[in-house]
Design an enzyme around this catalytic site. Structure first.
Site, PDB file in Angstrom:
ATOM      1  N   GLY A  24       0.832   8.733   0.586  1.00  0.00           N
ATOM      2  CA  GLY A  24       1.637   9.870   0.158  1.00  0.00           C
ATOM      3  C   GLY A  24       3.251   9.964   0.044  1.00  0.00           C
ATOM      4  O   GLY A  24       3.848  10.598  -0.593  1.00  0.00           O
ATOM      5  N   THR A  57       0.574   4.495  10.019  1.00  0.00           N
ATOM      6  CA  THR A  57       1.730   4.797  10.691  1.00  0.00           C
ATOM      7  C   THR A  57       1.265   5.211  12.101  1.00  0.00           C
ATOM      8  O   THR A  57       2.311   5.209  12.724  1.00  0.00           O
ATOM      9  CB  THR A  57       2.159   6.166   9.989  1.00  0.00           C
ATOM     10  OG1 THR A  57       2.240   5.809   8.585  1.00  0.00           O
ATOM     11  CG2 THR A  57       3.715   6.536  10.416  1.00  0.00           C
ATOM     12  N   TYR A  61      11.999  15.697  19.373  1.00  0.00           N
ATOM     13  CA  TYR A  61      12.413  15.284  18.084  1.00  0.00           C
ATOM     14  C   TYR A  61      13.666  15.983  17.722  1.00  0.00           C
ATOM     15  O   TYR A  61      13.951  17.167  18.108  1.00  0.00           O
ATOM     16  CB  TYR A  61      11.217  16.598  17.363  1.00  0.00           C
ATOM     17  CG  TYR A  61      10.768  16.021  15.856  1.00  0.00           C
ATOM     18  CD1 TYR A  61       9.611  15.672  15.959  1.00  0.00           C
ATOM     19  CD2 TYR A  61      11.577  16.191  14.772  1.00  0.00           C
ATOM     20  CE1 TYR A  61       8.893  15.202  14.557  1.00  0.00           C
ATOM     21  CE2 TYR A  61      11.288  15.883  13.230  1.00  0.00           C
ATOM     22  CZ  TYR A  61       9.741  15.506  13.228  1.00  0.00           C
ATOM     23  OH  TYR A  61       9.466  14.876  12.185  1.00  0.00           O
ATOM     24  N   ARG A  68      16.588  19.630   4.260  1.00  0.00           N
ATOM     25  CA  ARG A  68      17.259  18.220   4.260  1.00  0.00           C
ATOM     26  C   ARG A  68      17.839  18.287   3.030  1.00  0.00           C
ATOM     27  O   ARG A  68      18.823  17.832   2.671  1.00  0.00           O
ATOM     28  CB  ARG A  68      16.733  17.331   4.852  1.00  0.00           C
ATOM     29  CG  ARG A  68      17.402  15.809   4.743  1.00  0.00           C
ATOM     30  CD  ARG A  68      16.402  14.689   4.737  1.00  0.00           C
ATOM     31  NE  ARG A  68      15.532  14.629   3.563  1.00  0.00           N
ATOM     32  CZ  ARG A  68      14.718  13.719   3.256  1.00  0.00           C
ATOM     33  NH1 ARG A  68      14.500  12.473   4.190  1.00  0.00           N
ATOM     34  NH2 ARG A  68      13.934  13.645   2.401  1.00  0.00           N
ATOM     35  N   LEU A 114      -0.818  -5.815   6.764  1.00  0.00           N
ATOM     36  CA  LEU A 114      -2.142  -6.536   6.971  1.00  0.00           C
ATOM     37  C   LEU A 114      -2.924  -6.492   5.728  1.00  0.00           C
ATOM     38  O   LEU A 114      -3.816  -7.503   5.593  1.00  0.00           O
ATOM     39  CB  LEU A 114      -2.899  -6.075   8.194  1.00  0.00           C
ATOM     40  CG  LEU A 114      -2.338  -6.541   9.600  1.00  0.00           C
ATOM     41  CD1 LEU A 114      -3.530  -6.134  10.714  1.00  0.00           C
ATOM     42  CD2 LEU A 114      -2.196  -7.717   9.627  1.00  0.00           C
ATOM     43  N   PRO A 168       0.903  -1.030  -0.158  1.00  0.00           N
ATOM     44  CA  PRO A 168       0.155  -0.031   0.035  1.00  0.00           C
ATOM     45  C   PRO A 168       0.776   1.235   0.080  1.00  0.00           C
ATOM     46  O   PRO A 168       1.851   1.214   0.821  1.00  0.00           O
ATOM     47  CB  PRO A 168      -0.664  -0.075   1.329  1.00  0.00           C
ATOM     48  CG  PRO A 168      -0.522  -1.536   1.975  1.00  0.00           C
ATOM     49  CD  PRO A 168       0.669  -1.886   1.455  1.00  0.00           C
ATOM     50  N   SER A 185       3.675  16.189   7.552  1.00  0.00           N
ATOM     51  CA  SER A 185       3.796  16.028   6.176  1.00  0.00           C
ATOM     52  C   SER A 185       2.558  16.157   5.300  1.00  0.00           C
ATOM     53  O   SER A 185       1.997  15.510   4.474  1.00  0.00           O
ATOM     54  CB  SER A 185       4.025  14.342   6.198  1.00  0.00           C
ATOM     55  OG  SER A 185       2.745  13.783   6.737  1.00  0.00           O
TER      56      SER A 185
END
Lengths: 527, 527
Positions: free
Chosen positions: B102, B181, B442, B379, B236, B99, B169
């Site tokens: 994005g 996620t 983070y 980045r 899954l 699957p 995101s």
């Protein structure tokens, strides 16, 4: 429905019990492995552990008739090791284990499957009741699963903390039971429902121990096995301990209440409140019938008519335009720092005013909150006068509250007539929890059954019809009582067929020989 | 770490791709079953769908080297029926499905297993992007899983609503990807993390459709299969749609910021804030390094030293006692009704003052919040000058924040030296989420790798060591990025061995032939 104090319906003096089914090899292994204080086959203990608190199918049958199946042994583990050893012995000797917490289930989750031919051991967790540690800096604690809610609060209180999870059953129910039932606390607005309270669960299953290595408020660890343990209803294993959030004792707990002209006004108030930042720890809206019931309990020595007169006078004078047969009340519990409670209180009464609400004092609020604890006792009391009462709850979207209520009343009237029950019926409701997209409705049903044969079965049949009416009109199978065996027929309306198959396969992974044969929810049909 | 604009490291002009593995029978069945717009074997599409956004193991390899494995076909379903038919064909012909939402994964969850010998079909959900319905009265909506966050917000905005789930995101990531996620939103204090946003999930697995019949804010339905779908990481099945909470557009969105003398002061402020009723939609505390980095980006035309001078002057004068090399900043986003935002703002600045915090204006707050969106682009930019940068996150209890940070810095210094990397290294952190018992940290890591062979592998090795340091000091495997393949080695430190076995068995129930062969988290070792 009239209750005549002289018309007493005495419970059985000697309660029924069947001889125990004994797996000799297992019993020998148990007595070899464990000290004698860990287990008993005493009849009274067996009876106590053969049922929960469901009125129709459990309590009534114990008091006036007989159960279908009785526990054959009661085991009291004192440690996780005890649990592990017991599960191993049960596997070896093919014995059925039923985890038992506070025994307060009202979904027949503790009802023993009549078809179970193996020896049934009820595993009573009450001796696993230690508060294991407190993490003061991060505000969490760990306790054994058999700890009773009220005892947990007392232990935490001594250290300056609370857990804050307060289901109606807190006097008896346990940490492990809360997880297994997917419980909701009355103060969930401040402290969260059980799934928000818990950070880690340890469960012993026949195929090993399910747990996270560490507790976190939130983490992304892939699929989380412990998410599946909420609402397991004893089908998978025994919860031995859990890590949960705690809170510093609140500076202030303050009660309050508001009366509204109609239930519609009260609901609109709640709906608007749900999107504010001043939702109190608990807010509950009782309908006019429960409101009057509460007032009647208050006016204890005056009788019903004296009370009604007094109420009428009071409200016609003081609350102009309030109809005593329409008005409803919201009870509030505000908890937190002084500043938080002050902010909530002023904001709540301001919002209440927008919907015609009038503050009705702290003592009414406190009594309303405390009344919850008394409901089960009232039920037991009226049962001795040929009246069967029960509560049942559901989650409903905001815009279907009245629809569900009306459907329940209509169905109750229809079934009451069909069944030829004497007198009238009692249906009332309160809204006990509010959420972003809906609420929890808590119904009370009372039926007078004098002269009716097998009244508990008639009652159960009517309750089943009411649940169907609830679900046909957009309500859920349950908000927090769970499914157990009582509501098994409605699982097909709750999960897709493949989801049900999925759960059955999961069960086979964790417990291939059905050692945990409580047979609740999707497993109830496997009898 | 010096970045020389002339020292450009050009990416490969022609990116590598391998010939596709073709399962002829499957391909024939696909072309017979579906119109031609549903699938492609175009090399560019195959390459795009062969990776996520993990720096070391994915982006760097695409730009400068080659991937281990490439998708053999890309499929674009347009309906749930398309998905069901595709899954059936994959089962029949033993094809591997991945699957794809994005494509923003930073955990190597989208990295294709090198050992996969079957044909791999990437299932890109972008055409399943419809908002299916809005329930205005109960404030929920349903959308197809391929809808991109930003588009979802735009569609809802037109109707007067928002969803409010804003992961970094959001420009690219999808509703289905968020669930897979176990995503976290920057404004989770007001709108919740993904598990609070979602009320129902529909997933097509090789063994059928997992879903609830109705969406409820909360219900006790026994074990809830959908609870296991959060964080499934493609292992899954395919999420086709979901029901989620929506909110009326807030009256006000207001930015703000506070500067503190030290990180310790800022952390104490956050900790106290976590137990109040005025937590803003988003609050983030950046350390001194990120603070200076943010200021440097602001002073775009002046160069570093001019900026440093100006800053020094400004703060030494205006903020007496503030050391520019110690001070930190919190950025705030307050959202809600006018009254809510006013209450938050005054309360926040009052609390800030208790910890020596000084308001630093709305524009700094807004920039700080928006900077998040730019990090990934920065980045990619520095990568072209021999610098590799990456972010990674963790959940940490309140009392271990500084311990984890120090351990990461110490480990970075040690490994930087061991690996013989040129120049210095860059480690900074911010606290992006606060909870009752802990926070999300983070980290940003930057390494200059000019002259180093296989720099992406050196970088990956160092990142791995830092994660070990995080976990050894009490942090979690991830807060919201997930496990994927990048962090698979740490699952043994996250779940008990039996829990891991449990998940492997569950997988076998749902997908016995490993059609969904993404091999993430506990399945990553099965290569």
């Amino acid at each position: 429905m009239k209750i005549d104090p002289k018309d007493y319906n005495p419970e059985l003096e000697k309660k029924h019990i069947e001889p125990a089914i004994v797996n000799e090899a297992f019993s020998a292994a148990v007595s070899k492995t464990f000290p004698a204080d860990r287990y008993t086959s005493d009849d009274e203990q067996r009876l106590i552990h053969s049922h929960g608190q469901t009125t129709s199918e459990e309590v009534y049958k114990v008091l006036y008739s007989r159960l279908d199946r009785y526990a054959d042994m009661v085991f009291f583990p004192q440690s996780e090791d005890d649990v592990k050893q017991l599960v191993e012995l049960a596997k070896t000797h093919d014995v059925c284990l039923i985890p038992y917490g506070g025994g307060t289930s009202v979904s027949c989750a503790l009802k023993l499957p009549a078809s179970e031919r193996r020896m049934i051991v009820s595993v009573d967790m009450k001796k696993m009741n230690k508060l294991l540690w407190i993490d003061r800096e991060n505000l969490r604690a760990c306790a054994e699963a058999g700890i009773i809610g009220m005892n947990l609060e007392e232990m935490l209180n001594r250290e300056g903390f609370i857990c804050g999870h307060e289901p109606d059953s807190i006097e008896l129910s346990t940490l492990g039971g809360w997880i297994a039932t997917n419980a909701s606390g009355m103060k969930k607005n401040r402290y969260g429902n059980i799934e928000h309270v818990i950070e880690n669960i340890t469960m012993v299953t026949p195929e090993g121990v399910i747990e996270q290595k560490d507790a976190f408020p939130r983490a992304s660890i892939g699929m989380q096995p412990q998410n599946l343990l909420f609402g397991n209803e004893g089908n998978l294993g025994i919860i031995t301990k859990a890590v949960f959030r705690i809170h510093r004792k609140p500076e202030v707990t303050k009660y309050g209440s508001l009366v509204f002209r109609t239930m519609d006004d009260g609901i609109e108030f709640l709906h608007k409140l749900a999107y504010t930042d001043y939702i109190p720890a608990s807010i509950r809206l009782v309908d006019n019938i429960q409101f009057k019931f509460g007032m009647a309990l208050k006016a204890h020595s005056q009788g019903m008519s004296a009370w009604a007169d007094k109420l009428k006078k009071l409200y016609l004078l003081k609350l102009k335009g309030f109809d005593p047969d329409q008005m409803v009340a919201a009870t509030l519990v505000m908890e937190g720092s002084r500043a938080q409670v002050a902010y909530q209180e002023s904001s709540l009464y301001r919002l209440g005013k927008e919907f015609g609400g009038i503050p009705a004092g702290a003592s009414n609020g406190r009594r309303g909150y405390m009344l919850t604890y008394a409901i089960a006792y009232i039920r037991d009391f009226v049962a001795t006068f040929h009246a069967i009462g029960e509560t049942f709850e559901t989650t409903v979207p905001w815009n279907k509250i009245q629809q569900v209520y009306k459907a329940v009343v209509a169905k109750a009237a229809e079934r009451h007539k069909e069944c030829g029950l004497p007198g009238s019926f009692y249906v009332s409701y309160r809204i006990t929890q509010i959420y972003h997209t809906g609420v929890c409705i808590y119904f009370m049903l009372g039926l007078y059954t004098k002269g009716i044969e097998h009244p508990e079965e008639v009652f159960a049949g009517i309750e089943h019809s009411l649940r169907q009416a609830i679900m046909d009109n957009g309500g859920s199978i349950s908000h927090h009582h769970g499914v157990g065996k009582l509501r098994k027929d409605f699982m097909k309306d709750t999960l897709s067929p493949d989801s049900i198959e999925f759960l059955k396969k999961v069960k086979k992974c964790v417990d291939p020989h059905n050692i945990f044969g409580a047979r609740n929810a999707v497993f109830a049909d496997e009898e």
